[in-house]
Design a protein around this motif. Structure first.
Motif, PDB file in Angstrom:
ATOM      1  N   LEU A   2     -37.631 -60.857  91.531  1.00  0.00           N
ATOM      2  CA  LEU A   2     -37.228 -59.116  90.351  1.00  0.00           C
ATOM      3  C   LEU A   2     -37.939 -60.707  89.566  1.00  0.00           C
ATOM      4  N   ARG A   3     -36.391 -61.365  89.396  1.00  0.00           N
ATOM      5  CA  ARG A   3     -36.474 -62.083  87.779  1.00  0.00           C
ATOM      6  C   ARG A   3     -37.830 -62.707  87.535  1.00  0.00           C
ATOM      7  N   CYS A   4     -38.342 -63.601  88.362  1.00  0.00           N
ATOM      8  CA  CYS A   4     -39.236 -64.311  88.826  1.00  0.00           C
ATOM      9  C   CYS A   4     -40.596 -63.274  88.898  1.00  0.00           C
ATOM     10  N   VAL A   5     -40.838 -62.842  88.708  1.00  0.00           N
ATOM     11  CA  VAL A   5     -41.942 -61.355  88.683  1.00  0.00           C
ATOM     12  C   VAL A   5     -41.460 -60.489  87.025  1.00  0.00           C
ATOM     13  N   LEU A   6     -41.291 -60.762  86.823  1.00  0.00           N
ATOM     14  CA  LEU A   6     -40.520 -60.140  85.455  1.00  0.00           C
ATOM     15  C   LEU A   6     -41.486 -61.548  84.732  1.00  0.00           C
ATOM     16  N   ARG A   7     -40.686 -62.840  84.899  1.00  0.00           N
ATOM     17  CA  ARG A   7     -41.083 -64.069  83.789  1.00  0.00           C
ATOM     18  C   ARG A   7     -42.456 -64.692  84.086  1.00  0.00           C
ATOM     19  N   CYS A   8     -43.253 -64.497  84.991  1.00  0.00           N
ATOM     20  CA  CYS A   8     -43.943 -65.337  85.067  1.00  0.00           C
ATOM     21  C   CYS A   8     -45.358 -64.330  85.415  1.00  0.00           C
ATOM     22  N   LEU A   9     -46.276 -65.522  83.737  1.00  0.00           N
ATOM     23  CA  LEU A   9     -47.324 -64.549  83.177  1.00  0.00           C
ATOM     24  C   LEU A   9     -48.198 -66.087  83.778  1.00  0.00           C
ATOM     25  N   ALA A  10     -49.539 -65.064  84.623  1.00  0.00           N
ATOM     26  CA  ALA A  10     -50.268 -66.117  85.160  1.00  0.00           C
ATOM     27  C   ALA A  10     -51.692 -66.248  84.781  1.00  0.00           C
ATOM     28  N   LEU A  11     -51.988 -67.549  84.380  1.00  0.00           N
ATOM     29  CA  LEU A  11     -53.109 -68.129  83.824  1.00  0.00           C
ATOM     30  C   LEU A  11     -54.544 -67.378  84.994  1.00  0.00           C
ATOM     31  N   LEU A  12     -55.496 -67.006  84.531  1.00  0.00           N
ATOM     32  CA  LEU A  12     -56.454 -66.050  85.343  1.00  0.00           C
ATOM     33  C   LEU A  12     -57.993 -67.019  85.092  1.00  0.00           C
ATOM     34  N   ALA A  13     -58.232 -66.754  84.139  1.00  0.00           N
ATOM     35  CA  ALA A  13     -59.859 -67.822  83.725  1.00  0.00           C
ATOM     36  C   ALA A  13     -59.609 -68.314  82.479  1.00  0.00           C
ATOM     37  N   VAL A  14     -59.969 -69.215  82.610  1.00  0.00           N
ATOM     38  CA  VAL A  14     -60.743 -70.871  81.560  1.00  0.00           C
ATOM     39  C   VAL A  14     -61.986 -70.725  81.003  1.00  0.00           C
ATOM     40  N   ALA A  15     -62.510 -70.622  79.796  1.00  0.00           N
ATOM     41  CA  ALA A  15     -63.892 -71.325  79.980  1.00  0.00           C
ATOM     42  C   ALA A  15     -63.734 -72.168  78.650  1.00  0.00           C
ATOM     43  N   THR A  16     -64.012 -72.880  78.596  1.00  0.00           N
ATOM     44  CA  THR A  16     -64.556 -73.584  77.458  1.00  0.00           C
ATOM     45  C   THR A  16     -65.732 -74.689  77.064  1.00  0.00           C
ATOM     46  N   THR A  17     -66.329 -74.714  76.001  1.00  0.00           N
ATOM     47  CA  THR A  17     -66.879 -75.553  75.509  1.00  0.00           C
ATOM     48  C   THR A  17     -67.419 -77.606  75.495  1.00  0.00           C
ATOM     49  N   ALA A  18     -65.753 -77.871  75.796  1.00  0.00           N
ATOM     50  CA  ALA A  18     -65.610 -78.842  75.411  1.00  0.00           C
ATOM     51  C   ALA A  18     -66.674 -80.044  76.218  1.00  0.00           C
ATOM     52  N   GLY A 339     -46.502 -60.688  95.788  1.00  0.00           N
ATOM     53  CA  GLY A 339     -47.028 -61.202  97.343  1.00  0.00           C
ATOM     54  C   GLY A 339     -47.412 -62.608  97.882  1.00  0.00           C
ATOM     55  N   GLY A 340     -46.854 -63.271  98.792  1.00  0.00           N
ATOM     56  CA  GLY A 340     -47.037 -64.813  98.850  1.00  0.00           C
ATOM     57  C   GLY A 340     -46.796 -65.430  97.635  1.00  0.00           C
ATOM     58  N   ASP A 341     -47.892 -66.485  97.181  1.00  0.00           N
ATOM     59  CA  ASP A 341     -47.376 -67.090  96.159  1.00  0.00           C
ATOM     60  C   ASP A 341     -48.151 -66.707  95.068  1.00  0.00           C
ATOM     61  N   THR A 342     -48.470 -65.565  94.771  1.00  0.00           N
ATOM     62  CA  THR A 342     -49.029 -64.768  94.337  1.00  0.00           C
ATOM     63  C   THR A 342     -48.710 -63.342  93.140  1.00  0.00           C
ATOM     64  N   ILE A 343     -48.705 -63.155  91.597  1.00  0.00           N
ATOM     65  CA  ILE A 343     -47.520 -62.781  91.367  1.00  0.00           C
ATOM     66  C   ILE A 343     -48.670 -61.884  90.319  1.00  0.00           C
ATOM     67  N   ASP A 344     -48.843 -60.474  90.279  1.00  0.00           N
ATOM     68  CA  ASP A 344     -50.234 -59.689  89.138  1.00  0.00           C
ATOM     69  C   ASP A 344     -49.591 -58.189  88.854  1.00  0.00           C
ATOM     70  N   ALA A 345     -50.024 -57.989  87.142  1.00  0.00           N
ATOM     71  CA  ALA A 345     -49.522 -56.512  87.049  1.00  0.00           C
ATOM     72  C   ALA A 345     -50.430 -56.113  87.119  1.00  0.00           C
ATOM     73  N   LEU A 346     -50.275 -55.340  88.129  1.00  0.00           N
ATOM     74  CA  LEU A 346     -51.312 -53.745  88.950  1.00  0.00           C
ATOM     75  C   LEU A 346     -51.644 -53.002  87.467  1.00  0.00           C
ATOM     76  N   LEU A 347     -50.427 -52.447  86.776  1.00  0.00           N
ATOM     77  CA  LEU A 347     -50.402 -51.482  85.631  1.00  0.00           C
ATOM     78  C   LEU A 347     -49.761 -52.485  84.371  1.00  0.00           C
ATOM     79  N   LEU A 348     -50.549 -52.081  83.574  1.00  0.00           N
ATOM     80  CA  LEU A 348     -49.946 -52.373  81.977  1.00  0.00           C
ATOM     81  C   LEU A 348     -50.371 -51.052  81.411  1.00  0.00           C
ATOM     82  N   ARG A 349     -49.455 -50.284  80.178  1.00  0.00           N
ATOM     83  CA  ARG A 349     -49.781 -49.362  79.666  1.00  0.00           C
ATOM     84  C   ARG A 349     -48.801 -49.703  78.453  1.00  0.00           C
ATOM     85  N   ARG A 350     -49.474 -49.664  77.276  1.00  0.00           N
ATOM     86  CA  ARG A 350     -48.774 -49.639  75.389  1.00  0.00           C
ATOM     87  C   ARG A 350     -48.321 -48.118  74.791  1.00  0.00           C
ATOM     88  N   ASP A 351     -47.012 -48.520  74.258  1.00  0.00           N
ATOM     89  CA  ASP A 351     -46.869 -47.348  73.298  1.00  0.00           C
ATOM     90  C   ASP A 351     -46.397 -45.650  74.057  1.00  0.00           C
TER      91      ASP A 351
END
Length: 368
Positions: A2-18, A339-351
């Motif tokens: 659970l600690r890993c789930v809460l701390r790990c924020l995965a990078l999902l997509a990158v675009a660059t014009t470099a 699940g497996g090697d992936t961690i996802d936030a299925l839902l995020l609601r603020r305020d």
């Protein structure tokens, strides 16, 4: 877990014009040879460029210089190069790795030459060169946070504009979203330095937040117009937005365990969730007080898809330690999946409006 789930924020997509041109070259070094020459081409780039260089050499280096198509050479002495000894490299058979410490700005287009003076080669070998030529201006855009792209789930974009590979803050880039319904919207950007960790660690970056309202293909377009550039620098991202994973009116329930005099000993946050996949599911409720914030967590292992009850428990002692007053809203409610090697936030609601107020003053204390 659970600690890993809460701390790990995965990078999902990158675009660059470099825009970059990569030149790889290898030249044989004969036994006894003390001088090696490597030629390479530098292309022209409309708004300028910069050059980085690294080379591998088995005989010990005595000296190096870089010759442009015309004009004086650039001496690569010990102050200009960083060296990784062969013994410390994974591919030690290639010899020492030498890297140019500072990029060379505005290299003239045309044929360049790297001249190397070295100890006599003990045996036949190969000198390897990697030259990277980057456009002067670049814009990078990343979607961060690991939050599933679904209707109602806030998405976070990180933008980074650079010149000669260094942060460029002015002018600020602009960011636009184009949803599946064709609606075009400009997204407000703020400097990452004003955000919470870890975004504050990205020097010169900007952060944009938006909430998709329609399922389907979501496109993001960023652009910046540096004063010295002949045209805007752009970056684009696109991904598929799923239908809402939970009703807009979040079905969060609160339950209190009370002591003899009516004070509460524990507050239970309960979310009834329809799991579409197996694995660990976690509920995270972020409560923000006047000066502190508190994360209340709970998890459940799901063996098969179906309904699951996620519970996060806050005890009175912890509430009194970190919070004050009466809270009517949660700063954020998140459902995470591992699940497996992936961690996802299925839902995020603020305020999120709490079903019942959380009155810290009514929490039981050790003295009561």
């Amino acid at each position: 877990m659970l600690r890993c789930v809460l701390r790990c924020l995965a990078l999902l997509a990158v675009a660059t014009t470099a825009r970059a041109e990569l030149v790889l070259a290898e030249v044989p070094v004969a036994a006894g040879q003390t001088r090696t020459v490597i030629d390479f081409a530098v292309p022209a780039m409309a708004d300028g460029a910069y050059l980085t260089l690294e080379f591998s050499l088995r005989p010990a280096l005595r000296g190096a210089r870089l010759l442009p198509p015309s004009g004086p050479p650039h001496e690569l002495d010990a102050a200009a190069l960083s060296t990784l000894p062969a013994a410390e490299r994974r591919q030690h058979q290639r010899g020492d790795l030498h890297l140019m410490k500072q990029p060379l700005r505005e290299p003239a287009p045309g044929r360049w030459r790297l001249e190397l003076r070295h100890e006599p080669a003990a045996a036949a070998a190969t000198a390897l060169l990697q030259a990277s030529i980057f456009a002067r201006y670049a814009l990078q855009m990343e979607r961060v946070g690991g939050v599933l792209p679904a209707v109602g789930n806030e998405q976070v974009l990180l933008l980074y504009a650079s010149e000669y590979g260094l942060p460029r803050r002015e002018p600020a880039p602009r960011l636009f979203s184009l949803g599946a319904d064709g609606r075009r919207q400009e997204i407000r950007l703020v400097e990452a330095a004003s955000e919470r960790q870890p975004l504050t660690l990205v020097t010169g970056a900007y952060v944009g937040r938006f909430v998709p309202q329609v399922a389907g293909t979501q496109r993001l377009r960023a652009e910046v117009q540096p004063p010295g550039a002949t045209r805007p620098v752009r970056a684009e991202l696109s991904w598929e937005v799923q239908a809402a994973s939970a009703p807009a009116d979040l079905p969060l329930v609160m339950q209190f365990e009370r002591g003899p005099d009516g004070c509460w000993q524990r507050a239970r946050f309960v979310l009834r969730w329809e799991a579409s996949r197996r694995g660990l599911h976690a509920l995270n409720v972020r409560l923000a007080g006047p000066q502190q914030e508190l994360f209340v967590n709970g998890s459940a292992e799901v063996a098969r898809p179906g309904p699951v009850e996620l519970v996060a428990v806050l005890d009175a002692a912890r509430a009194r330690q970190w919070l004050q007053g009466r809270l009517d809203r949660a700063a954020a409610v998140t459902v995470l999946h591992a699940g497996g090697d992936t961690i996802d936030a299925l839902l995020l609601r603020r305020d999120v409006l709490l079903p019942e107020p959380l009155d810290v003053g009514a929490a039981c204390s050790a003295a009561r």
